[in-house]
Design an enzyme around this catalytic site. Structure first.
Site, PDB file in Angstrom:
ATOM      1  CG  ASP A   1      -1.909   0.919   1.332  1.00 26.59           C
ATOM      2  OD1 ASP A   1      -1.806   2.410   0.944  1.00 26.59           O
ATOM      3  OD2 ASP A   1      -2.787   0.665   1.682  1.00 26.59           O
ATOM      4  CG  HIS A   2       1.689   4.283  -3.022  1.00 26.20           C
ATOM      5  ND1 HIS A   2       0.255   4.326  -3.525  1.00 26.20           N
ATOM      6  CD2 HIS A   2       1.097   5.433  -3.428  1.00 26.20           C
ATOM      7  CE1 HIS A   2      -0.443   5.378  -3.301  1.00 26.20           C
ATOM      8  NE2 HIS A   2       0.050   6.026  -3.700  1.00 26.20           N
TER       9      HIS A   2
ATOM     10  CG  HIS B   1      -3.969   4.968  -0.935  1.00 23.02           C
ATOM     11  ND1 HIS B   1      -3.146   3.229  -0.053  1.00 23.02           N
ATOM     12  CD2 HIS B   1      -4.709   4.997  -1.704  1.00 23.02           C
ATOM     13  CE1 HIS B   1      -2.640   3.030  -2.183  1.00 23.02           C
ATOM     14  NE2 HIS B   1      -3.811   4.194  -2.913  1.00 23.02           N
TER      15      HIS B   1
END
Ligand code: BG6
Length: 504
Positions: free
Chosen positions: A192-193, A255
């Protein structure tokens, strides 16, 4: 000034390994992964014994491929191109062409990796990065195993997986079964950047390293928390993917729920990976369950119609490339949810995210409760709520609002604001999210990656919303591009006598 201690960028350069990137010619590799590797090389954060093997379906020689990577790094890396550094990285980059379902390609890859192992002394250590469409995740890991590349009798083997991890709980479970059939959970790095972003890592430090905040971080003192992530852009050329995802799956399932867990979690017993993840999972499992009535009442969806972006007319979502002209996909979502535990009982968390909004901004806004209106009853209209804002991006920092006496002979109150900006100072160039994530995966630290039970809980939460939406008609488009979303989103908070806040 708040000192950010989260950026502990130590690296044991004895770590060695080969990073194999499936999807080597894709957008993610060119825009994010290669620039991140270059940035790490600039900062001397790559292992001494290291090589990258990109795998793609298009034909390229090693040289052609390096040439393309050079151009991408020039365009997208945060450090300027330094020929000497590029040269050091360049000679570690290789390309292999094959179709991801083609067995003979994997046989060639296995041989090639053995050669590279000898050349670079990487001892069988491998990270397989799946920067490909999700339908290939399963097949690639199975073929890697079938061709002896996973349990190769030496070193460590890890897999990094891009989102989306499934389309719903069921498909995520199926995918997980395939992947855990090949890699142990501790070797699976689900990306999950957002977790790689500097200020996301700072949330825990700000919360747990400040006496000023931690004692107030609960339902006794906090009125509500707003988690917002607005984007100026539309869906660009990702219409095909986005039609299946929408804002709920694209942003909330991952996010936004990560923002929520880091904001709401209890202090972990230690900073060890599993201790941190355990606390995050507890938040997800305490999320209020949504009944159909609650979805209808507390969840708002929107889709942008034609409007303006930076003063120029832009088309609506339904007119975007590879989007159905009567699409029902949401490009905006706002919702109210409770975390049903002792710390947070009664405190609403408002989540809002959307595309084609007037600005790009991700913030956590903590609004504190008002004090009793006794001493300053006469000046009540002048008292503003105390706010603590964690600015995730594009500005990285912390903002605090408090009440103070307005200078002058009359007794008046005015809000005072303290704004700490971490990335405003010249020369302070925060590491990119992918830099941190690649760096951590190479040294075997999976704290900033999502564990399976986090994924499972978040799917459970969004599945309920998605299932309810299927039963109801939408009235799309319902907000013009360049606006703050549909009117109903304002009403959602106005009903509780609140407003969405945004701190510039
Ligand atoms: C991605 C989504 O995960 O995050 C995109 O698929 C979105 O639709 C992006 O634009 C937002 O990331 P960032 O880092 O720009 O906030």
């Amino acid at each position: 000034m708040i000192v950010n201690t989260s950026n502990v960028f130590n690296f044991n350069t004895d770590t060695s390994g080969i990073m194999i990137i499936f999807g080597g010619t894709g957008d993610l590799t060119h825009r994010k992964l290669m620039p991140a590797l270059y940035n790490l090389q600039c900062a001397q954060k790559l292992p001494a014994n290291f090589a990258v093997v990109a795998v793609g379906r298009r034909y390229r020689s090693h040289e052609d491929y390096r040439y393309e990577v050079y151009a991408s790094i020039k365009n997208f890396a945060r450090f300027d191109m330094q020929e000497k550094t590029w040269h050091e990285l360049r000679r570690k980059i290789y390309y292999q062409q094959f179709n991801f379902t083609d067995d003979s390609g994997y046989t060639r890859l296995a041989d090639f990796l053995k050669q590279i192992d000898e050349q670079y002394q990487t001892w069988g250590n491998r990270i397989f990065y799946l920067a490909v469409a999700p339908e290939y995740f399963g097949v690639i890991v199975e073929k890697l195993q079938a061709h002896g590349m996973v349990h190769n009798g030496a070193g460590w083997q890890r897999v990094m997986i891009e989102k989306p991890f499934g389309r719903d709980l069921y498909s995520a479970q199926q995918l997980n079964q395939k992947i855990t059939g090949v890699f142990a959970e501790k070797n699976i790095y689900r990306i999950d950047h957002y977790l790689g972003k500097e200020m996301m890592q700072n949330i825990m430090v700000i919360r747990f390293a400040n006496m000023l905040l931690e004692p107030l971080w609960n339902n006794q003192f906090i009125d509500n928390i707003q988690l917002t992530s607005c984007e100026k852009v539309g869906v660009k050329d990702r219409g095909e993917y986005y039609e299946q995802a929408g804002a709920l799956l694209d942003m909330v399932q991952n996010h936004m729920l990560q923002l929520l867990t880091l904001t709401a979690m209890e202090p972990p017993a230690s900073l060890d990976t599993e201790d941190v993840r355990n606390e995050k999972v507890k938040v997800l499992s305490a999320l209020q369950e949504f009944s159909p009535e609650l979805v209808q009442k507390n969840v708002v969806r929107g889709q942008y119609g034609p409007g303006k972006a930076q003063g120029k007319p832009v088309s609506g979502y339904r007119q975007e490339e590879r989007v159905s002209p009567d699409s029902n996909t949401e490009t905006f979502i706002a919702l109210k949810v409770h975390v049903e535990n002792f710390r947070w009982a009664g405190v609403p968390f408002y989540i809002r995210t959307g595309k084609r909004m007037p600005y790009k901004s991700t913030q956590i806004i903590v609004q504190f409760k008002p004090l009793p209106k006794i001493l300053y009853a006469r000046l009540n209209g002048q008292m503003h709520p105390n706010l603590l804002v964690i600015k995730i991006q594009p500005q990285e920092g912390v903002f605090i609002q408090f009440n103070a006496k307005k200078p002058g002979t009359e007794s008046q109150i005015a809000p005072a604001q303290m704004d700490f900006c971490q990335n405003c100072t010249d020369g302070l160039n925060s590491p990119e999210a992918y830099e941190r994530l690649l760096f951590d995966a190479l040294r075997g630290d999976s704290t900033l990656f999502t564990r399976w039970d986090e994924v499972e809980h978040s799917w459970r939460f969004v599945d309920t919303i998605a299932a309810n939406w299927k039963q109801q008609d939408s009235t799309f488009p319902n907000y013009p591009a360049g606006s703050l979303g549909p009117r109903e989103a304002e009403e959602l908070v106005a009903r509780d006598d609140r407003k969405w806040l945004h701190i510039k």
